[in-house]
Scaffold this active site. Structure first.
Site, PDB file in Angstrom:
ATOM      1  N   GLY A   1       1.161   5.170   1.954  1.00 40.33           N
ATOM      2  CA  GLY A   1       0.330   6.147   3.068  1.00 40.33           C
ATOM      3  C   GLY A   1       0.867   7.536   2.889  1.00 40.33           C
ATOM      4  O   GLY A   1       1.049   7.921   1.718  1.00 40.33           O
TER       5      GLY A   1
ATOM      6  N   GLY B   1       0.855  -1.207   0.105  1.00 39.42           N
ATOM      7  CA  GLY B   1      -0.021   0.184  -0.012  1.00 39.42           C
ATOM      8  C   GLY B   1       0.883   1.335  -0.263  1.00 39.42           C
ATOM      9  O   GLY B   1       2.083   1.227  -0.047  1.00 39.42           O
TER      10      GLY B   1
ATOM     11  N   THR C   1       5.458   5.011   0.049  1.00 39.93           N
ATOM     12  CA  THR C   1       5.213   3.448  -0.116  1.00 39.93           C
ATOM     13  C   THR C   1       5.491   2.430   1.047  1.00 39.93           C
ATOM     14  O   THR C   1       6.386   2.475   1.905  1.00 39.93           O
ATOM     15  CB  THR C   1       5.887   2.906  -1.261  1.00 39.93           C
ATOM     16  OG1 THR C   1       5.693   3.665  -2.449  1.00 39.93           O
ATOM     17  CG2 THR C   1       5.553   1.476  -1.783  1.00 39.93           C
ATOM     18  N   VAL C   2       4.449   1.661   1.221  1.00 42.30           N
ATOM     19  CA  VAL C   2       4.673   0.577   2.364  1.00 42.30           C
ATOM     20  C   VAL C   2       4.851  -0.560   1.763  1.00 42.30           C
ATOM     21  O   VAL C   2       4.163  -1.286   0.968  1.00 42.30           O
ATOM     22  CB  VAL C   2       3.273   0.775   3.391  1.00 42.30           C
ATOM     23  CG1 VAL C   2       3.253  -0.486   4.636  1.00 42.30           C
ATOM     24  CG2 VAL C   2       2.775   2.219   3.654  1.00 42.30           C
TER      25      VAL C   2
ATOM     26  N   ASP D   1      -5.497  13.472  10.195  1.00 44.60           N
ATOM     27  CA  ASP D   1      -5.877  12.567   8.980  1.00 44.60           C
ATOM     28  C   ASP D   1      -6.347  11.259   9.770  1.00 44.60           C
ATOM     29  O   ASP D   1      -6.139  10.246   9.146  1.00 44.60           O
ATOM     30  CB  ASP D   1      -4.659  12.129   8.378  1.00 44.60           C
ATOM     31  CG  ASP D   1      -4.842  11.829   6.769  1.00 44.60           C
ATOM     32  OD1 ASP D   1      -6.041  11.864   6.421  1.00 44.60           O
ATOM     33  OD2 ASP D   1      -4.335  11.211   6.121  1.00 44.60           O
TER      34      ASP D   1
ATOM     35  N   PHE E   1       3.074   9.274   3.502  1.00 42.87           N
ATOM     36  CA  PHE E   1       4.444   9.808   3.528  1.00 42.87           C
ATOM     37  C   PHE E   1       5.245   8.988   2.373  1.00 42.87           C
ATOM     38  O   PHE E   1       6.489   9.267   2.075  1.00 42.87           O
ATOM     39  CB  PHE E   1       5.167   9.640   4.779  1.00 42.87           C
ATOM     40  CG  PHE E   1       4.682  10.628   5.817  1.00 42.87           C
ATOM     41  CD1 PHE E   1       4.897  11.898   5.800  1.00 42.87           C
ATOM     42  CD2 PHE E   1       4.058   9.880   6.761  1.00 42.87           C
ATOM     43  CE1 PHE E   1       4.209  12.671   6.770  1.00 42.87           C
ATOM     44  CE2 PHE E   1       3.173  10.578   8.087  1.00 42.87           C
ATOM     45  CZ  PHE E   1       3.624  11.914   8.017  1.00 42.87           C
TER      46      PHE E   1
END
Length: 601
Positions: free
Chosen positions: A321, A319, A325-326, A438, A323
């Site tokens: 987020g 995924g 890429t995860v 957020d 800030f």
């Protein structure tokens, strides 16, 4: 005349007997005398009442007016919990959380044999956990977190066969966690923040299991005296002297040996600590890359971790987020971690990165995603988190999860409550306080037991004091943002409360805030909800895929959502208050079923 006087005397006696306070009421007044009610919340606890059932925080059984529950959270109560609590034998719920109580937990509470829920978290309670709590065979919920409790965890807790929720986190408990009964199956979340606990549940090896004795042998100085005649006594003294001398020598040798081994262990631990703090120079001779871990949470060498980080590629992406890429990083022992890659060229990323580390590295909470460490590489900055197997609430609620494991109503309530608890911790228990900015379903991550964890609060601004309680950089996701935040860019805790209200509506409706069904009508989810509630169309609001719906709790959640999304931020409740309402009005009716996501309440 005498007859008339006798009549009035009898009438007065009858009235006195009829309206004297019940035994449970007298017990409550004894408890009140041990409390410091600085805000006078308990001023209607008066001895002239015949029954305590209308007193603040008290509910009773209807048929005999005995006390069923004591609900006094967030009352700023000081003092101690009186041992007279044990007289309330039919008490089922005791909630003293988020107060300023001190002293110890009275062992007399064992006499409250009907007790099902005990909430004492977030006080200043001291001493040890009474082993007598193991006598409360009906206990379903036990929350003693965020106190100053010390000592070991009694093994008797493990034999509470009805226990469904245990939270002992953020205390000063020590020793090995007993592997008996229900304690055997609990995970780290129940014990987070007790740095001196060890055992399988927290994945920390105990010294005793490494071959070291927990207690050194000792002798009884009074043994053998005054038993036999004088000659035997002298022989006994002689033998005792020899025996004591031998044991002393052995004990001294054992202590020296243990000291030597302990110094070796500390030395090795120091070397390991250095390996955790910096990447091996052989790996990064030219770049000076650095690896830092928090709380000793990563049981791997820097070489192992960096090697895995360097092997991450597009196939490992799970995924993205706020800030970057995860990725999912899997170690050789199959342990998984989430790695968030921060783009070095992103404007302001250096400052955000450092601030996120400062905040997250020191925070541990059952409903916040745990930051394990970070790594600085020449091309990127990497944050290492716990990997949560079910992913985000957004993905689970709107995409794959509904067919594989539908979120029934009880599961949604659990997610709402846990998310509120995590956010309330950021707002009220962190110092300085943290505004998330957020809150949304994609930032609520779920573990395999559907326990929610609030993530991605690295952009949070720190609230240094009451005079500087706003931030001025607009962030967040469309559909969740409070109207005043969109207009002014000023974020406070109340903007988070608004976003949480939208999240509640998402859980109830099963629709994203930007769902076309109401966006095409020119409405957002809040306006759509208000319109249908005003027209009494509750059946159109609730997600049709949600099983186990309870109309009363749906209405309670919608009411909370409406208060959270009030257009005037001053009218919105605090997150502590939101959490309190959810816990009292939603969780209380059926605590045992609440923690079973597959049952209906």
């Amino acid at each position: 005349m005498g007859l008339l006087f006798g009549f009035f005397w009898a009438l007065a006696l009858f009235c006195t007997c009829s309206f004297s306070l019940s035994p449970d009421g007298k017990t409550l007044l004894e408890m009140k005398s041990a409390l410091n009610d600085s805000k006078h919340f308990l001023q209607n606890w008066i001895e002239t009442d015949p029954t305590p059932c209308n007193w603040t925080g008290i509910t009773c059984y209807l048929h005999d007016q005995t006390v069923h529950s004591i609900n006094l959270p967030y009352m700023q109560l000081g003092g101690i919990i009186s041992p007279t609590i044990g007289k309330l034998s039919r008490l089922q719920r005791l909630a003293f959380h988020q107060n300023s109580l001190h002293g110890s937990i009275p062992s007399e509470i064992k006499n409250c044999t009907g007790l099902k829920a005990l909430y004492l978290r977030a006080n200043y309670l001291q001493g040890s956990i009474p082993p007598e709590l193991g006598s409360l065979s009906n206990l379903v919920i036990l929350d003693l977190s965020s106190n100053s409790l010390r000592g070991s965890i009694p093994s008797s807790i493990g034999f509470l066969t009805h226990l469904r929720f245990l939270n002992l986190s953020t205390n000063f408990l020590s020793g090995e966690i007993p592997s008996v009964g229900v304690l055997r199956y609990l995970k780290n979340n129940s014990f987070t923040g007790n740095l001196d606990l060890c055992g399988l549940q927290v994945q920390k090896l105990c010294r005793a299991s490494m071959g070291f004795p927990v207690v050194l042998p000792h002798t009884d100085s009074n043994s053998g005296e005054g038993v036999s005649a004088v000659p035997t006594k002298r022989l006994s003294h002689y033998l005792n002297g020899v025996l004591i001398g031998a044991m002393s020598t052995m004990g001294l040798a054992l202590i020296v040996l243990l000291s030597f081994l302990w110094i070796c262990l500390l030395s090795r631990k120091g070397k390991l600590g250095k390996k955790y703090l910096k990447v091996d120079k052989q790996l990064d001779q030219d770049t000076g890359a650095k690896l830092v871990t928090f709380h000793g949470d990563l049981p791997y060498s820097s070489h192992e971790i960096v090697k895995k980080l360097e092997l991450l590629d597009d196939d490992d992406v799970v995924g993205s987020g706020g800030f970057g890429t995860v990725f999912k990083m899997v170690m050789d022992d199959c342990s998984a971690f989430a790695v968030k890659r921060i783009d070095k060229t992103r404007e302001g990323s250096d400052q955000i990165f450092e601030r996120e580390l400062e905040i997250l590295g020191s925070i541990k909470h059952i409903n916040l995603v745990n930051l394990r460490g970070y790594c600085r590489l020449p091309s990127s900055k990497l944050l290492i988190y716990d990997y949560l197997s079910l992913g985000s609430l957004d993905h689970f609620l709107h995409e794959h999860g509904q067919e594989e494991l539908p979120l029934n109503w009880n599961a949604r309530l659990r997610i709402a409550l846990g998310s509120a608890r995590g956010l309330a911790y950021l707002h009220h228990d962190c110092c300085p306080r943290i505004v998330h900015r957020d809150i949304k379903s994609s930032n609520i991550l779920l573990d395999k037991s559907l326990q929610p964890h609030v993530s991605d609060f690295g952009l949070a601004k720190l609230l240094v004091d009451d005079e500087a309680n706003v931030t001025t950089v607009v962030a967040g996701t469309f559909g969740y943002l409070a109207p005043e935040y969109l207009h002014s860019g000023r974020a406070t805790e109340k903007t988070d409360v608004y976003s949480f209200g939208v999240l509640l509506l998402e859980l109830v409706t099963g629709k994203r805030p930007t769902d076309p069904s109401f966006v095409k009508k020119g409405l957002n989810v809040v306006g759509w909800m208000n319109t249908l509630v005003g027209e009494n169309h509750l059946e159109e609001i609730v997600d049709k895929k949600c099983m186990g719906i309870d109309v009363e709790t749906v209405e309670a959640v919608l009411d909370i959502a409406a208060r959270c999304t009030d257009a005037n931020p001053d009218n919105r409740p605090s997150m502590n208050r939101v959490y309190q309402i959810l816990e009292e009005e939603v969780m209380s009716p059926c605590p045992s079923e609440f923690y079973d996501t597959h049952s209906d309440c």
